[in-house]
Scaffold this motif. Structure first.
Motif, PDB file in Angstrom:
ATOM      1  N   GLY A 113     -54.464 -19.142  30.182  1.00  0.00           N
ATOM      2  CA  GLY A 113     -54.645 -20.586  30.117  1.00  0.00           C
ATOM      3  C   GLY A 113     -55.610 -21.076  31.189  1.00  0.00           C
ATOM      4  N   GLY A 114     -56.645 -21.799  30.776  1.00  0.00           N
ATOM      5  CA  GLY A 114     -57.688 -22.197  31.715  1.00  0.00           C
ATOM      6  C   GLY A 114     -57.311 -23.329  32.635  1.00  0.00           C
ATOM      7  N   ARG A 580     -59.448 -18.660  29.707  1.00  0.00           N
ATOM      8  CA  ARG A 580     -60.081 -17.459  30.251  1.00  0.00           C
ATOM      9  C   ARG A 580     -60.050 -16.338  29.205  1.00  0.00           C
ATOM     10  N   THR A 581     -60.957 -15.421  29.351  1.00  0.00           N
ATOM     11  CA  THR A 581     -60.969 -14.244  28.479  1.00  0.00           C
ATOM     12  C   THR A 581     -60.557 -12.997  29.239  1.00  0.00           C
ATOM     13  N   THR A 582     -60.432 -13.118  30.539  1.00  0.00           N
ATOM     14  CA  THR A 582     -60.068 -11.986  31.376  1.00  0.00           C
ATOM     15  C   THR A 582     -59.346 -12.505  32.614  1.00  0.00           C
ATOM     16  N   LEU A 583     -58.569 -11.634  33.240  1.00  0.00           N
ATOM     17  CA  LEU A 583     -57.946 -11.958  34.533  1.00  0.00           C
ATOM     18  C   LEU A 583     -58.660 -11.262  35.680  1.00  0.00           C
ATOM     19  N   SER A 584     -59.742 -10.577  35.378  1.00  0.00           N
ATOM     20  CA  SER A 584     -60.456  -9.827  36.412  1.00  0.00           C
ATOM     21  C   SER A 584     -61.251 -10.755  37.321  1.00  0.00           C
ATOM     22  N   LEU A 585     -61.276 -10.452  38.599  1.00  0.00           N
ATOM     23  CA  LEU A 585     -62.123 -11.158  39.549  1.00  0.00           C
ATOM     24  C   LEU A 585     -63.555 -10.636  39.517  1.00  0.00           C
ATOM     25  N   GLY A 611     -54.318 -19.658  39.061  1.00  0.00           N
ATOM     26  CA  GLY A 611     -53.390 -18.958  38.184  1.00  0.00           C
ATOM     27  C   GLY A 611     -53.514 -17.465  38.390  1.00  0.00           C
ATOM     28  N   PRO A 612     -52.815 -16.661  37.598  1.00  0.00           N
ATOM     29  CA  PRO A 612     -52.800 -15.219  37.807  1.00  0.00           C
ATOM     30  C   PRO A 612     -54.171 -14.572  37.660  1.00  0.00           C
ATOM     31  N   VAL A 613     -54.422 -13.584  38.512  1.00  0.00           N
ATOM     32  CA  VAL A 613     -55.589 -12.717  38.405  1.00  0.00           C
ATOM     33  C   VAL A 613     -55.135 -11.289  38.652  1.00  0.00           C
ATOM     34  N   GLU A 614     -55.928 -10.345  38.177  1.00  0.00           N
ATOM     35  CA  GLU A 614     -55.619  -8.934  38.417  1.00  0.00           C
ATOM     36  C   GLU A 614     -56.005  -8.556  39.839  1.00  0.00           C
ATOM     37  N   LEU A 615     -55.144  -7.785  40.498  1.00  0.00           N
ATOM     38  CA  LEU A 615     -55.370  -7.343  41.872  1.00  0.00           C
ATOM     39  C   LEU A 615     -55.274  -5.819  41.916  1.00  0.00           C
ATOM     40  N   PRO A 616     -56.279  -5.111  41.387  1.00  0.00           N
ATOM     41  CA  PRO A 616     -56.177  -3.651  41.270  1.00  0.00           C
ATOM     42  C   PRO A 616     -56.117  -2.938  42.619  1.00  0.00           C
ATOM     43  N   TRP A 617     -56.466  -3.619  43.696  1.00  0.00           N
ATOM     44  CA  TRP A 617     -56.493  -3.051  45.042  1.00  0.00           C
ATOM     45  C   TRP A 617     -55.277  -3.481  45.868  1.00  0.00           C
ATOM     46  N   ARG A 618     -54.275  -4.067  45.234  1.00  0.00           N
ATOM     47  CA  ARG A 618     -53.193  -4.694  45.992  1.00  0.00           C
ATOM     48  C   ARG A 618     -52.407  -3.715  46.859  1.00  0.00           C
ATOM     49  N   ASP A 619     -52.374  -2.441  46.476  1.00  0.00           N
ATOM     50  CA  ASP A 619     -51.654  -1.448  47.284  1.00  0.00           C
ATOM     51  C   ASP A 619     -52.510  -0.861  48.391  1.00  0.00           C
ATOM     52  N   ALA A 620     -53.800  -1.207  48.420  1.00  0.00           N
ATOM     53  CA  ALA A 620     -54.706  -0.629  49.415  1.00  0.00           C
ATOM     54  C   ALA A 620     -54.880  -1.518  50.640  1.00  0.00           C
ATOM     55  N   ALA A 658     -49.948  -6.930  36.406  1.00  0.00           N
ATOM     56  CA  ALA A 658     -50.900  -6.031  37.066  1.00  0.00           C
ATOM     57  C   ALA A 658     -52.190  -5.961  36.276  1.00  0.00           C
ATOM     58  N   ALA A 659     -52.077  -6.025  34.956  1.00  0.00           N
ATOM     59  CA  ALA A 659     -53.246  -6.019  34.072  1.00  0.00           C
ATOM     60  C   ALA A 659     -52.942  -6.908  32.884  1.00  0.00           C
ATOM     61  N   LEU A 660     -53.959  -7.559  32.371  1.00  0.00           N
ATOM     62  CA  LEU A 660     -53.779  -8.469  31.247  1.00  0.00           C
ATOM     63  C   LEU A 660     -53.076  -7.785  30.084  1.00  0.00           C
ATOM     64  N   ALA A 661     -53.396  -6.530  29.841  1.00  0.00           N
ATOM     65  CA  ALA A 661     -52.809  -5.815  28.706  1.00  0.00           C
ATOM     66  C   ALA A 661     -51.297  -5.689  28.815  1.00  0.00           C
ATOM     67  N   ASP A 662     -50.759  -5.802  30.032  1.00  0.00           N
ATOM     68  CA  ASP A 662     -49.313  -5.687  30.213  1.00  0.00           C
ATOM     69  C   ASP A 662     -48.566  -6.942  29.795  1.00  0.00           C
ATOM     70  N   ALA A 663     -49.244  -8.094  29.828  1.00  0.00           N
ATOM     71  CA  ALA A 663     -48.564  -9.367  29.618  1.00  0.00           C
ATOM     72  C   ALA A 663     -48.036  -9.469  28.195  1.00  0.00           C
ATOM     73  N   PRO A 664     -46.780  -9.885  28.017  1.00  0.00           N
ATOM     74  CA  PRO A 664     -46.209  -9.936  26.668  1.00  0.00           C
ATOM     75  C   PRO A 664     -46.752 -11.080  25.823  1.00  0.00           C
ATOM     76  N   VAL A 665     -47.251 -12.155  26.453  1.00  0.00           N
ATOM     77  CA  VAL A 665     -47.817 -13.283  25.720  1.00  0.00           C
ATOM     78  C   VAL A 665     -49.209 -13.541  26.269  1.00  0.00           C
ATOM     79  N   THR A 666     -50.225 -13.350  25.429  1.00  0.00           N
ATOM     80  CA  THR A 666     -51.596 -13.564  25.887  1.00  0.00           C
ATOM     81  C   THR A 666     -52.405 -14.443  24.949  1.00  0.00           C
ATOM     82  N   ARG A 667     -51.925 -14.672  23.761  1.00  0.00           N
ATOM     83  CA  ARG A 667     -52.771 -15.301  22.745  1.00  0.00           C
ATOM     84  C   ARG A 667     -53.005 -16.785  23.036  1.00  0.00           C
ATOM     85  N   THR A 668     -54.264 -17.180  23.100  1.00  0.00           N
ATOM     86  CA  THR A 668     -54.670 -18.585  23.178  1.00  0.00           C
ATOM     87  C   THR A 668     -55.673 -18.940  22.095  1.00  0.00           C
TER      88      THR A 668
END
Length: 828
Positions: A113-114, A580-585, A611-620, A658-668
């Motif tokens: 959601g934008g 949005r079309t992606t959660l990537s920064l 809003g939510p964004v992907e944080l692929p480096w969060r453990d680093a 953690a990744a958009l693909a994981d989210a159970p509801v994504t359709r807009t």
């Protein structure tokens, strides 16, 4: 404020049916109509919810800017939100605004959601509680609040026409619930959204009459979203009361004719006018004799703007406290808080560090009197104590930003800013003034104006290929030192007002610029009907080398005692009018964080998004701090958290994947104009639990600067159906520092006869404790948390039998469990 219904009816009797009908659309974009016969003045409305813009979109007319709505919900502090509502009311009164178009009560249904920054939460209970607090705070000071956008307006794609298909039970229990809470709080207006629900546009939808006006007893005004009324008779026969903006809405004279020929009943119109007069009476805008002008009317929107009084220290302090209260510490590996006494050098890295994004894009935007960036805040906190090194890093992916006053001068006066001119059809100057920057949304129009021209003398500090652009619609051109760069006619692809009037797309061209050689940039746009008034001129220097920039940042981080890297979204990533079309920064920002973290284990990643964004480096990284869009005092409030002067008080109001693909509801994205809410009740953390998926961070998650043990849950052995339940949770501060814990309670119903979420949020309470101290949180679980909507009976019902009560610190961490027996009767 004490005008009786009898007095309202007496006033109503002074008007002809035609005059009554004509009261029900706007006089201007932001004003309702006056009626001298009643002593009724115009009511002035303004966008919110993070600030009060007023009637003019002019950067010289500034407004206090609070943290985004998502940040306010993250405070889980209704008293603080109520105080912030009072601050907004004071701003409204200063600007002569009667009605604030806030709060936004739509849900974070999909992470894409934008407009999430303008909404509170994924959860109806939390949204309702925070929204009601803001309503109380605004209205306690004589300014009317507006609950919007009723209902299921939870995404931006095709928002003017999308038909949301949602089952009746989910509509009642999830999407309508926050609006019911606002009505219970006494909200004075409800705004009908652009969208349709189950085949009928909301401005004509039966949901305006019931449950809103019927079951809930809402006696205020239902106003349309701006331009949402597209027809006359069906909307006029519905529960809609006021069509905005005016004066050219489909109501006006068309409604008067419909009343005259009987296609719209007089008593239907009379009810609408009564509601409008009741609102005006509450606002002190109704009485005998000539109406008095509002503050905004006295000031005049076309006069040169008066300078804003300095923001009072108490207002700045409150806004600053809200930043810390809403910032969420997502992860901490012993790095935060940073001790200034043990720091000699701190590296502050990233474009968002120096140009922190303080608010989301769209109609809610305001011009703050100042903005404190993260870099500003860190420098102020460490001044005289440690050296601060800043490395900008790569420019975030996205379009070039509007020209700022620090990057150019008005070619006529030589002062910082741009020159705005209005020209007639022959190119003769009709009007000219200096403006602070290249984003001009509502330039002053003068008779005979044919073309708006914006010119600026660029002062390049970086040599190379610059990106220059102009945004708007209609016939436009862009020239550099007299050399044409762009020319053409650009047609709006949509009639969405957020796109046409606020955030039009830009057209770009490249040009080589040299340091020390000024260049004259001139943009022109012809003014034509249907093309809006927005014109934006932008310029961006050459992007740093994608490989060299992270390397430079890593060198700075390696030579520092701690590194703070700030990354975030852009205006075109989180903005009204777009999902949005992606959660990537983006690859460049993610590479920057990884390079800095690899160079210094004491790296704090600050995330600047609404809003939510992907944080692929969060453990680093050593710590992850969510700043949201923190408002004008953002940098100082975040520095308070970074250096331990304040605790990060926030808890997530929305689950972060953690990744958009994981989210159970994504359709807009609608299909054939329809957007099905197939997930039903299972929104947010409920959906994650239903699908047994583990997110990066659960709803309710957030760390402080101490640790807690949840020791005991006390639940009454039984409760009557339809009664609130009081739950007590004992927690102990097991750390070395005083702190605040948000104790959360969830419900489950094993063996239910109806479909249920695995568990759902039911209430919370915040407690404070010193190191080693044990305290008890008393949490009221409202009766509504146990009820469900029976579609067959069209009524609320509460199941009797065994219920499960769970308590903990997030939707995914509920270590305490107890049973509750609910006894009859069977209705709630």
């Amino acid at each position: 404020m004490g005008t009786s219904d009898e007095e309202i009816d007496r006033l109503l009797g002074k008007l002809t049916p035609r005059a009554r009908a004509l009261l029900l659309d706007g006089a201007t974009t932001w004003r309702t109509r006056a009626e001298p016969a009643l002593g009724l003045r115009e009511l002035v409305m303004s966008d919110g919810p993070a600030g009060v813009r007023g009637e003019a979109w002019d950067e010289r007319i500034t407004s206090v800017l609070l943290p985004s709505a998502s940040a306010l919900a993250a405070t889980w502090d209704e008293d603080l939100v109520e105080s912030l509502g009072g601050l907004l009311a004071a701003e409204a009164r200063r600007k002569g605004v009667d009605v604030l178009l806030a709060p936004t009560l739509n849900l974070h249904r999909s992470p894409l959601g934008g407009r999430h920054f303008e909404c509170f939460s994924e959860d109806p209970e939390l949204t309702g509680r925070v929204g009601a607090a803001l309503v109380r705070g605004v209205q306690a000071h004589g300014v009317a609040a507006t609950a919007k956008h009723y209902v299921a307006n939870d995404s931006e794609t095709d928002r003017l026409t999308v038909d949301v298909r949602v089952d009746e039970r989910a509509l009642r229990e999830v999407y309508l619930a926050p609006f019911e809470a606002a009505v219970d709080a006494g909200v004075r207006l409800v705004m009908a959204g652009y969208n349709a629900v189950d085949g009928t546009t909301m401005t004509a939808n039966a949901l305006l009459s019931d449950p809103l006006k019927g079951e809930w007893g809402f006696d205020g005004v239902v106003v349309s979203d701006w331009g949402a009324v597209r027809s006359t008779e069906d909307t006029a026969r519905s529960g809609l009361d006021l069509a905005m903006p005016g004066p050219d809405s489909p109501w006006g004279e068309a409604l008067a004719r419909a009343v005259a020929d009987g296609t719209v009943p007089e008593d239907t119109v009379d009810d609408k006018v009564r509601r409008l007069l009741r609102l005006a009476a509450w606002l002190g805008a109704l009485g005998e004799g000539e109406p008095t002008a509002s503050g905004a009317a006295r000031a005049g929107t076309e006069a040169p703007p008066a300078p804003r009084p300095a923001v009072a220290p108490r207002e700045r302090a409150l806004a600053r406290r809200a930043v810390a209260a809403g910032s969420v510490l997502l992860a901490n590996r012993g790095v935060l808080p940073l001790d200034p006494g043990h720091l000699r050098t701190v590296a502050v890295i990233g474009a968002h560090a120096a140009r922190t994004r303080t608010q989301g894009g769209g109609s809610a935007g305001v011009f703050p009197p100042h903005e404190v960036s993260v870099l500003d805040g860190v420098r102020a906190a460490l001044r005289g104590r440690a050296r601060v090194v800043h490395v900008p890093g790569p420019r975030p992916d996205g379009p070039a930003p509007p020209l700022g006053h620090d990057a150019c001068t008005d070619p006529r006066s030589g002062l910082p800013g741009v020159l705005l001119r209005m020209l007639d059809a022959d190119g003769r100057e009709l009007y000219a003034e200096r403006r602070r920057g290249g984003r001009l949304l509502e330039p002053r129009l003068v008779p005979g104006a044919h073309t708006v021209e914006i010119s600026a003398r660029l002062r390049p500090r970086t040599a190379g290929r610059w990106t220059l652009g102009v945004a708007g619609f209609g016939r436009m051109s862009l020239a550099l030192d007299g050399r044409p760069l762009l020319a053409g006619e650009f047609t709006p692809p949509t009639d969405d007002p957020a796109v046409v009037h606020v955030n039009p797309p830009a057209q770009y061209a490249g040009a080589d610029l040299a340091v020390g050689q000024d260049a004259l940039l001139v943009a022109r746009r012809e003014l034509a009907p249907g093309t809006g008034r927005a014109t934006v001129v932008s310029a961006a220097p050459p992007a740093p080398d994608a490989a060299a920039s992270p390397a430079e940042a890593a060198r700075a981080a390696a030579g520092a005692d701690a590194a703070i890297v700030v990354v975030g979204t852009t205006e075109h990533g989180e903005c009204e009018g777009y999902d949005r079309t992606t959660l990537s920064l983006g690859a460049t920002q993610n590479a920057l964080v990884r390079a800095v973290a690899a160079a210094n284990p004491r790296t704090v990643a600050v995330v600047n998004s609404g809003g939510p964004v992907e944080l692929p480096w969060r453990d680093a990284v050593g710590a992850v701090l969510l700043a949201w869009f923190p408002g004008q005092e953002g940098g100082d409030g975040l520095a308070d958290v970074l250096f331990g002067r304040a605790e990060p008080g926030g808890r997530l109001p929305t689950t972060w994947p953690a990744a958009l693909a994981d989210a159970p509801v994504t359709r807009t994205l609608p299909a054939d104009g329809r957007l099905p809410y197939d997930e039903g009740l299972h929104v947010g953390h409920r959906g994650w639990l239903r699908h047994a998926r583990v997110p990066a961070y659960w709803f309710g998650h957030g760390l402080g600067y101490t640790t807690w043990a949840h020791e005991e849950l006390t639940v009454p052995p039984r409760a009557g159906a339809g009664e609130d339940v009081t739950v007590r949770v004992r927690v102990r501060n097991t750390g070395a520092r005083s702190g605040r814990e948000v104790v959360q309670v969830y419900l489950a119903r094993p063996g239910s006869a109806v479909e249920r979420p695995v568990r759902w949020f039911a209430g919370y309470a915040a407690v404070r404790a010193r190191p080693g101290e044990s305290v008890t949180a008393t949490v009221r679980v409202p009766a509504r948390a146990l009820r469900h909507w029976c579609v067959r009976e069209r009524a609320w019902r509460t199941e009797t039998g065994r219920w499960r009560v769970l308590a903990g610190r997030s939707a995914g961490e509920v270590p305490l469990v107890a049973d509750l027996e609910v006894v009859g009767p069977g209705s709630g």
